[in-house]
Design a protein around this motif. Structure first.
Motif, PDB file in Angstrom:
ATOM      1  N   TYR A 153      -9.409  10.946 -15.346  1.00 34.21           N
ATOM      2  CA  TYR A 153      -9.367  11.619 -14.054  1.00 34.21           C
ATOM      3  C   TYR A 153     -10.738  12.181 -13.719  1.00 34.21           C
ATOM      4  O   TYR A 153     -11.366  12.858 -14.531  1.00 34.21           O
ATOM      5  N   LEU A 154     -11.181  11.879 -12.507  1.00 31.78           N
ATOM      6  CA  LEU A 154     -12.535  12.198 -12.085  1.00 31.78           C
ATOM      7  C   LEU A 154     -12.828  13.692 -12.146  1.00 31.78           C
ATOM      8  O   LEU A 154     -13.904  14.105 -12.563  1.00 31.78           O
ATOM      9  N   TYR A 155     -11.877  14.517 -11.723  1.00 32.86           N
ATOM     10  CA  TYR A 155     -12.123  15.956 -11.649  1.00 32.86           C
ATOM     11  C   TYR A 155     -11.428  16.739 -12.756  1.00 32.86           C
ATOM     12  O   TYR A 155     -11.188  17.936 -12.622  1.00 32.86           O
ATOM     13  N   ASP A 156     -11.104  16.067 -13.836  1.00 36.23           N
ATOM     14  CA  ASP A 156     -10.526  16.755 -14.988  1.00 36.23           C
ATOM     15  C   ASP A 156     -11.652  17.452 -15.749  1.00 36.23           C
ATOM     16  O   ASP A 156     -12.535  16.795 -16.303  1.00 36.23           O
ATOM     17  N   THR A 157     -11.638  18.769 -15.761  1.00 37.26           N
ATOM     18  CA  THR A 157     -12.706  19.519 -16.435  1.00 37.26           C
ATOM     19  C   THR A 157     -12.425  19.712 -17.922  1.00 37.26           C
ATOM     20  O   THR A 157     -13.302  20.145 -18.666  1.00 37.26           O
ATOM     21  N   TYR A 158     -11.209  19.404 -18.340  1.00 36.43           N
ATOM     22  CA  TYR A 158     -10.849  19.590 -19.745  1.00 36.43           C
ATOM     23  C   TYR A 158     -11.379  18.442 -20.597  1.00 36.43           C
ATOM     24  O   TYR A 158     -11.949  18.648 -21.660  1.00 36.43           O
ATOM     25  N   GLY A 186      -8.177   8.308 -11.862  1.00 39.80           N
ATOM     26  CA  GLY A 186      -7.624   9.039 -10.725  1.00 39.80           C
ATOM     27  C   GLY A 186      -8.580  10.134 -10.278  1.00 39.80           C
ATOM     28  O   GLY A 186      -9.601  10.398 -10.914  1.00 39.80           O
ATOM     29  N   LEU A 187      -8.227  10.795  -9.183  1.00 42.40           N
ATOM     30  CA  LEU A 187      -9.094  11.843  -8.657  1.00 42.40           C
ATOM     31  C   LEU A 187      -8.909  13.158  -9.395  1.00 42.40           C
ATOM     32  O   LEU A 187      -9.857  13.867  -9.670  1.00 42.40           O
ATOM     33  N   ALA A 188      -7.651  13.499  -9.688  1.00 45.93           N
ATOM     34  CA  ALA A 188      -7.396  14.782 -10.350  1.00 45.93           C
ATOM     35  C   ALA A 188      -6.260  14.611 -11.329  1.00 45.93           C
ATOM     36  O   ALA A 188      -5.392  13.756 -11.155  1.00 45.93           O
ATOM     37  N   GLU A 189      -6.267  15.414 -12.366  1.00 49.59           N
ATOM     38  CA  GLU A 189      -5.188  15.374 -13.341  1.00 49.59           C
ATOM     39  C   GLU A 189      -3.879  15.628 -12.611  1.00 49.59           C
ATOM     40  O   GLU A 189      -3.765  16.554 -11.818  1.00 49.59           O
ATOM     41  N   TRP A 190      -2.859  14.823 -12.889  1.00 50.77           N
ATOM     42  CA  TRP A 190      -1.648  14.819 -12.070  1.00 50.77           C
ATOM     43  C   TRP A 190      -1.005  16.194 -11.910  1.00 50.77           C
ATOM     44  O   TRP A 190      -0.521  16.559 -10.861  1.00 50.77           O
ATOM     45  N   ARG A 197       4.796  15.841  -9.302  1.00 50.25           N
ATOM     46  CA  ARG A 197       5.890  15.019  -9.800  1.00 50.25           C
ATOM     47  C   ARG A 197       5.697  13.563  -9.409  1.00 50.25           C
ATOM     48  O   ARG A 197       5.868  12.656 -10.225  1.00 50.25           O
ATOM     49  N   ASP A 198       5.335  13.324  -8.150  1.00 51.10           N
ATOM     50  CA  ASP A 198       5.124  11.945  -7.699  1.00 51.10           C
ATOM     51  C   ASP A 198       3.948  11.301  -8.431  1.00 51.10           C
ATOM     52  O   ASP A 198       3.995  10.124  -8.788  1.00 51.10           O
ATOM     53  N   GLU A 199       2.888  12.068  -8.623  1.00 48.79           N
ATOM     54  CA  GLU A 199       1.720  11.558  -9.347  1.00 48.79           C
ATOM     55  C   GLU A 199       2.110  11.188 -10.777  1.00 48.79           C
ATOM     56  O   GLU A 199       1.685  10.159 -11.304  1.00 48.79           O
ATOM     57  N   TYR A 200       2.903  12.046 -11.396  1.00 45.82           N
ATOM     58  CA  TYR A 200       3.330  11.809 -12.770  1.00 45.82           C
ATOM     59  C   TYR A 200       4.133  10.510 -12.876  1.00 45.82           C
ATOM     60  O   TYR A 200       3.891   9.672 -13.749  1.00 45.82           O
ATOM     61  N   LEU A 201       5.097  10.336 -11.973  1.00 47.21           N
ATOM     62  CA  LEU A 201       5.949   9.148 -12.015  1.00 47.21           C
ATOM     63  C   LEU A 201       5.149   7.888 -11.703  1.00 47.21           C
ATOM     64  O   LEU A 201       5.367   6.830 -12.303  1.00 47.21           O
TER      65      LEU A 201
END
Length: 223
Positions: A153-158, A186-190, A197-201
């Motif tokens: 994910y592009l913006y995941d800082t972890y 992806g752009l951000a962690e779901w 929820r939709d991102e996760y699925l």
């Protein structure tokens, strides 16, 4: 990782899959010693335990090398991928912390402190060489690898996306086979997005679609 009910798994089970969870040292499900036997200078036990689980499934005819697919966190799956690529048909790495030495040496990454508690501090010589011995990026070599999907994910800082990108680039430049290697960023962690929820699925569906396509089990569009 404790056993739990996950409805999405039945997308696989209904198509004939056997779903297994590998309980490996480093987790907490069997007490403190079980956890300590898979951390710091014992961390390689985590990876060899996972390999032993895969071998058990094959030896007891739950699956075969031609059909066995695995998914999980990037450090675990990345290390196993380098050690025993011959065991698997498809591999999916999620949230991949795979350039381990580099990330542990960077104090600006939020996860560095907790990761050092689990893996060790590479500023100390014994930990540096031990971590480097299993770090996925540092152990890619010229050999055949299975089909691979890497998710980040592009913006995941972890866990920075650059780790995954570096791993994919090195695999593509080094591996000796013609199997698929995909990088999905992806752009951000779901779970931080507006539609978690939709991102996760959607994310789960893309993993299953990748696996089913390789096993020629992908559903065909109706006319």
């Amino acid at each position: 990782m404790d056993p739990s009910f996950e409805a999405s798994v039945f997308s696989l089970v209904d198509r004939g899959f056997i779903y297994a969870i590998a309980h490996i040292r480093g987790g907490g499900e069997m007490g403190r010693k079980w956890h300590e036997d898979g951390m710091l200078l014992n961390k390689r036990n985590t990876f060899t335990d996972f390999i032993a689980c895969a071998e058990y499934l094959i030896e007891n005819k739950y699956g075969s090398k031609e059909k066995l697919c695995i998914t999980g966190g990037g450090l675990l799956i990345g290390a196993v991928l380098n050690m025993r690529p011959d065991l698997f048909k498809a591999v999916v790495l999620v949230y991949p912390s795979i350039d381990v030495v580099t990330s542990l040496l960077d104090p600006t990454i939020p996860s560095t402190t907790t990761q050092r508690e689990e893996l060790g501090d590479p500023r100390k010589e014994e930990y540096y060489y031990y971590i480097k011995s299993y770090s996925p990026v540092d152990n890619v070599r010229a050999q055949n690898y299975p089909n691979i999907l890497v998710k980040s994910y592009l913006y995941d800082t972890y866990i920075l996306y650059s780790e995954a990108a570096k791993f994919v680039a090195k695999l593509r430049a080094t591996k000796t086979d013609d199997n698929i290697i995909l990088f999905k960023c992806g752009l951000a962690e779901w779970n931080y997005s507006k539609s978690g929820r939709d991102e996760y699925l959607s994310d789960k569906a893309s993993t299953y679609a990748f696996i089913m396509k390789l096993l020629d089990l992908a559903p065909h569009a109706s006319s």
